[in-house]
Design a protein around this motif. Structure first.
Motif, short mmCIF file in Angstrom:
data_model
loop_
_atom_site.label_atom_id
_atom_site.label_comp_id
_atom_site.label_asym_id
_atom_site.label_seq_id
_atom_site.Cartn_x
_atom_site.Cartn_y
_atom_site.Cartn_z
N GLY A 243 -14.89 64.67 15.54
CA GLY A 243 -14.25 65.98 15.43
C GLY A 243 -12.76 65.87 15.29
O GLY A 243 -12.14 64.93 15.81
N ALA A 244 -12.19 66.81 14.54
CA ALA A 244 -10.73 66.91 14.43
C ALA A 244 -10.31 68.12 15.24
O ALA A 244 -10.86 69.20 15.07
CB ALA A 244 -10.33 67.07 12.97
N TYR A 245 -9.36 67.93 16.11
CA TYR A 245 -8.90 69.01 16.98
C TYR A 245 -7.40 69.25 16.73
O TYR A 245 -6.80 68.61 15.87
CB TYR A 245 -9.21 68.67 18.44
N ASP A 246 -6.82 70.13 17.52
CA ASP A 246 -5.44 70.52 17.28
C ASP A 246 -4.48 69.34 17.46
O ASP A 246 -4.73 68.42 18.22
CB ASP A 246 -5.02 71.62 18.25
N HIS A 247 -3.37 69.42 16.75
CA HIS A 247 -2.23 68.52 16.94
C HIS A 247 -2.58 67.05 16.70
O HIS A 247 -2.14 66.19 17.44
CB HIS A 247 -1.66 68.68 18.36
N GLY A 248 -3.39 66.78 15.71
CA GLY A 248 -3.69 65.40 15.37
C GLY A 248 -4.56 64.68 16.38
O GLY A 248 -4.54 63.46 16.48
N ILE A 249 -5.33 65.45 17.14
CA ILE A 249 -6.22 64.84 18.13
C ILE A 249 -7.63 64.76 17.55
O ILE A 249 -8.14 65.73 16.98
CB ILE A 249 -6.21 65.66 19.44
N PHE A 250 -8.24 63.61 17.70
CA PHE A 250 -9.60 63.40 17.22
C PHE A 250 -10.48 62.95 18.37
O PHE A 250 -10.04 62.21 19.25
CB PHE A 250 -9.62 62.33 16.12
N ALA A 413 -12.54 67.46 7.35
CA ALA A 413 -11.49 68.24 6.66
C ALA A 413 -11.73 69.73 6.80
O ALA A 413 -10.84 70.53 6.54
CB ALA A 413 -11.44 67.85 5.19
N SER A 414 -12.93 70.13 7.19
CA SER A 414 -13.18 71.57 7.34
C SER A 414 -13.26 71.98 8.81
O SER A 414 -13.62 73.10 9.12
CB SER A 414 -14.46 71.98 6.59
N HIS A 415 -12.91 71.06 9.71
CA HIS A 415 -13.01 71.40 11.13
C HIS A 415 -11.98 72.43 11.59
O HIS A 415 -12.11 73.01 12.63
CB HIS A 415 -12.91 70.14 12.00
N HIS A 416 -10.93 72.61 10.82
CA HIS A 416 -9.98 73.68 11.17
C HIS A 416 -10.15 74.84 10.21
O HIS A 416 -9.19 75.49 9.86
CB HIS A 416 -8.55 73.15 11.13
N ARG A 417 -11.36 75.05 9.80
CA ARG A 417 -11.70 76.06 8.82
C ARG A 417 -11.05 75.80 7.47
O ARG A 417 -10.79 76.73 6.71
CB ARG A 417 -11.37 77.48 9.32
N GLY A 418 -10.81 74.54 7.19
CA GLY A 418 -10.40 74.18 5.85
C GLY A 418 -11.62 74.36 4.95
O GLY A 418 -12.67 73.80 5.23
N ARG A 419 -11.51 75.17 3.92
CA ARG A 419 -12.70 75.47 3.10
C ARG A 419 -12.79 74.49 1.93
O ARG A 419 -11.86 74.39 1.13
CB ARG A 419 -12.63 76.90 2.58
N PRO A 420 -13.91 73.80 1.84
CA PRO A 420 -14.10 72.91 0.69
C PRO A 420 -14.08 73.72 -0.62
O PRO A 420 -14.42 74.89 -0.62
CB PRO A 420 -15.48 72.30 0.93
N VAL A 421 -13.69 73.04 -1.68
CA VAL A 421 -13.56 73.71 -2.98
C VAL A 421 -14.55 73.08 -3.95
O VAL A 421 -14.67 71.85 -4.03
CB VAL A 421 -12.11 73.51 -3.50
N GLU A 433 -7.78 73.14 0.93
CA GLU A 433 -6.56 73.35 1.73
C GLU A 433 -6.94 73.90 3.11
O GLU A 433 -8.04 74.40 3.30
CB GLU A 433 -5.66 74.36 1.02
N GLY A 434 -6.00 73.83 4.01
CA GLY A 434 -6.19 74.52 5.30
C GLY A 434 -6.93 73.72 6.34
O GLY A 434 -7.27 74.23 7.39
N GLY A 435 -7.21 72.46 6.05
CA GLY A 435 -7.88 71.62 7.03
C GLY A 435 -6.88 71.13 8.08
O GLY A 435 -5.74 71.61 8.13
N PRO A 436 -7.29 70.19 8.91
CA PRO A 436 -6.40 69.68 9.95
C PRO A 436 -5.09 69.16 9.36
O PRO A 436 -5.11 68.42 8.38
CB PRO A 436 -7.22 68.54 10.58
N ALA A 437 -3.99 69.55 9.98
CA ALA A 437 -2.68 69.13 9.49
C ALA A 437 -2.57 67.61 9.56
O ALA A 437 -2.97 67.01 10.54
CB ALA A 437 -1.58 69.77 10.32
#
Lengths: 981, 187
Positions: A243-250, A413-421, A433-437
């Protein structure tokens, strides 16, 4: 046996294992699936709903079918994928979800009843009678349709956790991940490379290709060796970044000992929290299948999985080596499998390819413009029906590879609600866009799945990450790799009658999706919940995109218009044990012990948890058969002689500074700044909303030095709130705060003989009432020079003191007081007697300070000073709070034999016992040895003016009602003479 | 001198020591501790010549050592001074500062062994980058839900100060993690 030469297993070593009780052999480097296939075992499990025979369709963590229970007894682990279970000597595995032997599952009758089990069947069918659902329908369904079962035994293994920090986390150790890690590692970045597999290389191990003129697997091994030698690179194999979590934490799970028969002293798994400044998602891609009629038989596999078994494990996958292998593919990828099999001498029936211009890579027949429209074989594939030019033909076949293209593993890449295209060129969803920073997709996960492309893309991603990190790149030469043919055409499923599986794990077919469409369950979110597609352990890795495509076809819309699949953590299943981080039982959370804990234990004390603290509850003596006997004796000893109680748990906050008095004036409702040096004052703190939240004493030790005491429960909260006030509300005040709760062991010495006892330890200190009156405090020495603090305060209503010494001396002091007080009747008492004593005296405690009570309700309204402002003071005067007429009263049963039950509500005699007539409630109650019957404290409407009245304490839940007399809350010494003597 | 016998945070009359193949864990009850906080606007003192360090710093001067715990706040250690009135001594050396006795508010456990082993242990205990526990560094963090100070006195020594009342839980966390690490090496 279908083992051929080659592969990456250690053929020189044989490992014995059992599947469903039968003994087989494999080699180090095998998975359970590769070893079973090598032994000609295709049948590994049963389907979820219809109990149809199933085998492995993949060679990786996406596996929906080959779920087995590993090990036995308490170590039995259900729903383990045979495709990733690393083989060890003595491994024991069992198939799941069948009644009777795997080959003759009695529940396979469900397959005959399949018309009744279509999507939505449960929702529509098991509606009536409603009461049957929980007791009958649901248990029956769960028993028949399901995954493996837990052992029900406690997990015998240890787990732990850890934390790693790095510049760059590379997720996935295939071509792109290795290239990226090499580039970043050589540049000097702190790199973590994590891969779920036990061997680095990803698809390089499976494809049989070449890099830089040598086998790709060799290149991967060399790259891994170079990385392993770099001090700034850490390789984490058998580690799934889930999982990808906030602030670069996995979040990542390392399977430390899953590949061993028993962990020995090792932990089974470790939960890692990885904090990375940048990350590269090089998680590869998952191959799609193509639904066609009866596409779920053992022996039907993904084409790329056949390549993996061939190249990595030297296994061809049929039941018998002579069985012909066919491939059904919509692109060139499937042809590569056929060509490789043919080159290795495996009988290849041909490649069935719907494209009219299907290629031929050599060594097999191409069935261009053809489709697979059916299969046969009860427990494993025996024949396929090939439709070409409108003509169907049954062909004998023991293994069918299916290739419908590849889905990039965009999950993280979609764990932060980054939507695949959706990408029409790749016929796949790519990370959007919009995935984990800070997460950079690379390689097959970014649609760059060819070996050469993946290597180059890994370097590109590393370059981007290094640029972001401000680290100068080091030169990395890109090794040459062969280009693989990769042309494909959209082809999502074979239309026709019969059932064509889309989601193998949840038994969802094309027909089910069509039904969902007819029922208007068309948005993907509804489709998923209606059909259960994409649920359970594989989370639809091999199904989601295909299902979307089928739905798109039914709605006549394009795939991206139909919906997008996004993912939540975890990427693959994570055990609850490892999420727990390893601490269970008594180690689940920290425990705090008082300085006299060991002594109390030696006295046989019973302990009670008070937050994290363990406090002595009472000290039973021989012959006492009920806790109340001990408690009554302890309470009476305090009233008649002297009792000793460890009260270290009460919070102590050291307050210093020129403005300490002013600061305390603002945090206490009552005036504290006027307290003389050497004196103690009772203080009340209010919440900002005006309700009382903590009480205690405040001692002034010096001109600019106070010690605040808090309740045990609120020690942390009060300190935090005071620190907030100091730093944020009034930074202009010169105040310094620090907790000293643990530093001092504090012992209450209470009872008429307490002065006499203390005089035996105090070094030349005048304890007389004149020299050291009620509410005095002083620093002194005891027992021949030990620094101590003495406070003359009383919670029991008796003459009483609290004495504090450095914590390390607390136990010795308790022992000394007990020894010197033997002739005085010195008695240790616990929290129960403490409670009895304070209820008898009418002191409020946690049950009264419950967050809903005001100072006025506690009878302390005059403590809220009008002469100054303090936190909560203004709000305590607001309408609706100030008018509350409930007051703390004492309650005694009219019939002394009756019980007083805390929590009971109070009513006027004769009034209906309902909410509208509620007049208050009982907060605390106990048996009072002083009164000789039970007594209680409670809040009663207009309580202050109702002394002598009778009220009813009702407990409607238990159907109890007791007549009580309203009395003073001070059952003992209401004038307070005793504590001042 | 008092004739009362003190006990250590773990309840013994002698410090507990746990020696394993690669690391040694020991209780350090002889260390004194006192907090020092500046009055508003005051200049940091240099008690007995000890420079009070900035965030993350750990300074040593003779028997004293100091580490930063917050703005204008430090903890000062006194080697072998736990049985003395250390706070009084520090107060004398830093007049005007708010000094509070902390010796028995905390318990110190020290881990000794090879640097790589200490670091491997630390990453299983605290969520900090390695820089935070590099030699000569001090940090304040959480360990198994307990607030602790970590002092890396030297490459081969790491001290952990935790609240005294939870010393048993802290010892358990440290020794358990040590044992698990040892087992990893025994493969």
């Amino acid at each position: 046996m279908t083992r051929i030469d080659g592969g990456l297993t250690d053929r020189g070593t044989t490992l014995g294992f059992r599947f469903n009780g039968r003994a087989y052999a494999g080699h180090p480097g095998d998975t359970l699936a590769s070893a079973l296939l090598a032994n000609g075992v295709q049948l590994m499990g049963r389907g979820f709903k219809y109990h149809r025979p199933r085998g492995a369709i993949s060679a990786g963590s996406e596996e929906p079918n080959a779920l087995v229970t590993l090990r036995s007894g308490a170590r039995a682990e259900p729903n383990t994928r045979a495709t990733v279970a690393e083989l060890f000597d003595g491994l024991e595995a069992r198939s799941q979800n069948h009644a009777g032997p795997l080959e003759r599952d009695l529940l396979a009758v469900n397959d005959l009843l399949s018309p009744f089990f279509a999507a939505g069947f449960y929702y529509k069918t098991f509606m009536w009678p409603k009461a049957f659902w929980e007791k009958l329908y649901e248990p029956a369904i769960r028993k028949a349709a399901g995954l493996g079962a837990l052992s029900g035994l406690p997990d015998p293994d240890a787990y732990d956790r850890g934390y790693r920090h790095c510049d760059l986390l590379v997720i996935g150790g295939g071509a792109a991940g290795l290239a990226a890690a090499l580039a970043a590692g050589r540049a000097g970045a702190e790199v973590i490379l994590a891969d779920e597999d036990f061997r680095l290389g990803g698809r390089l191990l499976a494809e049989g290709g070449r890099i830089g003129g040598r086998p790709a697997a060799d290149w991967a091994a060399e790259a891994a060796a170079e990385l392993a030698a770099m001090p700034n690179v850490r390789l984490m194999t058998r580690t799934t970044v889930f999982g990808a979590y906030d602030h670069g934490i996995f979040g990542a799970v390392e399977r430390v000992a899953d590949h061993l028969a028993a962990p020995g002293g090792k932990v089974r798994q470790t939960l890692w929290r990885i904090t990375a400044k940048r990350s590269i998602l090089a998680a590869g891609a998952t191959e799609r299948h193509i639904p066609f009629r009866d596409n779920d038989r053992p022996g039907i596999m993904l084409s790329g999985a056949i390549r993996a078994y061939l190249n990595r494990w030297g296994v061809t996958g049929q039941r018998q080596a002579a069985d012909p292998v066919a491939i059904f593919a919509n692109g060139d990828d499937g042809h590569r499998t056929a060509a490789q099999l043919a080159a290795r001498g495996v009988p290849v029936l041909g490649v069935i390819d719907p494209r009219a211009d299907a290629p031929n890579l050599g060594g097999y027949e191409t069935f261009a413009g053809a489709m697979v429209t059916g299969t046969k074989g009860r427990l494993g594939l025996t024949a396929i029906e090939v439709m070409r030019n409108g003509r169907a033909e049954w062909l004998s076949c023991g293994l069918l590879g299916v290739s419908g293209g590849w889905n990039p593993n965009v999950h993280l890449a979609s764990h932060h609600r980054g939507r695949p295209v959706w990408d029409e060129d790749h016929l796949a969803f790519l990370p959007g866009e919009g995935g984990p920073a800070g997460l950079i997709p690379a390689g097959a996960a970014a649609g760059q799945g060819g070996t050469a492309e993946a290597l180059a893309d890994g370097l590109r991603a590393a370059g981007q990450a290094l640029g972001d990190l401000g680290i100068a790149p080091a030169p990395v030469e890109l090794p040459a790799a062969e280009a693989e043919p990769a042309r494909q055409e959209a082809f999502w499923h074979v239309p026709g009658k019969g059932r064509a599986w889309v989601d193998f794990q949840n038994d969802v077919t094309v027909k089910d999706i069509a039904l969902a469409h007819r029922e208007n369950m068309r948005p993907v979110e509804h489709l998923k919940r209606w059909t259960t597609l994409g649920m359970a352990t594989d989370q639809g890795k091999t199904a989601n995109v295909t299902a979307l495509a089928v739905m798109a076809e039914l709605t006549g819309k394009a795939i991206p218009e139909t919906g997008t699949t996004i993912f939540r953590p975890p990427y693959t299943g994570v055990s609850l044990s490892v999420l727990g981080g390893g601490d269970t039982g008594k180690a689940f959370r920290p425990t705090r012990l008082t300085p006299t804990h060991a002594w109390a234990e030696a006295q046989g004390a019973a302990f009670v948890e008070v937050g994290p603290w363990m406090r002595a509850q009472y000290f039973p003596r021989p012959g006492e058969t009920h806790w109340r006997e001990s408690v009554d004796r302890e309470a009476q000893a305090v009233r008649a002689a002297v009792g000793l109680c460890d009260v270290t748990t009460l919070g102590k906050i050291d307050v210093q500074g020129a403005d300490a008095g002013e600061f305390l004036n603002r945090v206490y409702a009552n005036m504290m700044g006027t307290l003389p040096v050497g004196k103690v004052r009772y203080g009340l703190m209010l919440r900002e909303d005006g309700h009382a939240y903590d009480d205690g004493t405040c001692a002034r030790l010096g001109e600019a030095h106070y010690v605040v005491t808090t309740t045990t429960a609120n020690a942390g909260t009060v300190f935090r709130n005071m620190e907030f006030a100091r730093q944020c509300l009034w930074p202009e005040l010169d105040v310094q705060l620090i907790s000293t709760t643990d530093a001092w062991a504090q012992i209450a010495v209470a009872g008429p003989k307490s002065r006499e006892l203390l005089s035996r330890i105090a070094d030349g200190f005048d304890l007389s009432n004149e020299a050291f009156p009620f509410m005095a405090c002083a620093a002194l020495t005891v027992c021949g020079g030990l620094r101590a603090r003495l406070f003359r305060i009383s919670f029991s209503g008796e003459l009483a003191y609290e004495i504090a010494v450095p914590a390390r001396y607390g136990q010795a002091l308790m022992e000394r007081l007990m020894a010197l007080g033997a002739d005085l009747g010195a008695t240790p008492y616990g929290t129960e007697a403490l409670g009895v004593l304070r209820i008898e005296k009418g002191h409020a405690a946690g049950a009264e300070l419950n967050g809903q009570t005001t100072a006025a309700m506690l009878g302390l309204g005059r403590m809220v000073s009008q002469k100054k402002d303090a936190i909560g003071a203004v709000m305590s005067r607001r309408e609706g709070v100030a008018q509350d007429t409930r007051r703390l009263v004492g309650l005694a049963p009219a019939d002394p034999a009756r019980k007083v039950v805390p929590g009971s509500h109070l009513f006027a005699p004769g009034a209906p016992e309902d909410t509208a007539h509620d007049q208050g409630w009982i907060t605390s109650a106990c048996f009072s040895p002083h009164a000789g019957h039970m007594i209680g404290l409670g809040f009663l409407e207009n309580g202050a003016s109702r002394l002598g009245e009778t009220v009813i304490a009702a407990n409607p839940l238990e159907g109890e009602r007791v007549e009580l007399r309203v009395v003073s809350a001070h059952f003992v010494d209401p004038e307070g003479g005793r504590l001042r003597d | 001198m008092t004739d009362l016998t003190p006990i250590t945070a773990l309840g013994g009359t002698a410090p507990r020591v746990l020696g394993a193949a690669r690391l040694t864990l020991s209780e350090r009850p002889e260390l004194a501790l006192a907090s020092l906080a500046l009055g508003r606007g005051a200049e940091p003192p240099a008690p007995e010549g000890l420079a009070l360090p900035g965030p993350g710093g750990l300074s040593v001067q003779g028997a004293l050592a100091a580490f930063w715990t917050g703005p204008d706040q430090w903890m000062v250690e006194g080697a072998d001074l736990a049985e003395t009135d250390f706070a009084a001594r520090l107060q004398q050396a830093a007049p005007g500062a708010a000094v509070t006795e902390q010796t028995d508010g905390w318990a110190c456990f020290e881990i000794a062994g090879e640097a790589a082993q200490i670091e491997a242990l630390a990453e299983r205990l605290v969520n900090l980058p390695r820089d935070a526990y590099a030699p000569g560094r001090a940090s304040r963090t959480a360990l198994h839900h307990m607030g602790v100070f970590l002092l890396r006195r030297s490459p081969d020594r790491l001290a952990v100060w935790g609240m005294r009342s939870a010393a048993g839980s802290l010892w358990h966390a440290l020794s358990d993690t040590m044992a698990r690490m040892e087992a990893l090496h025994d493969s």
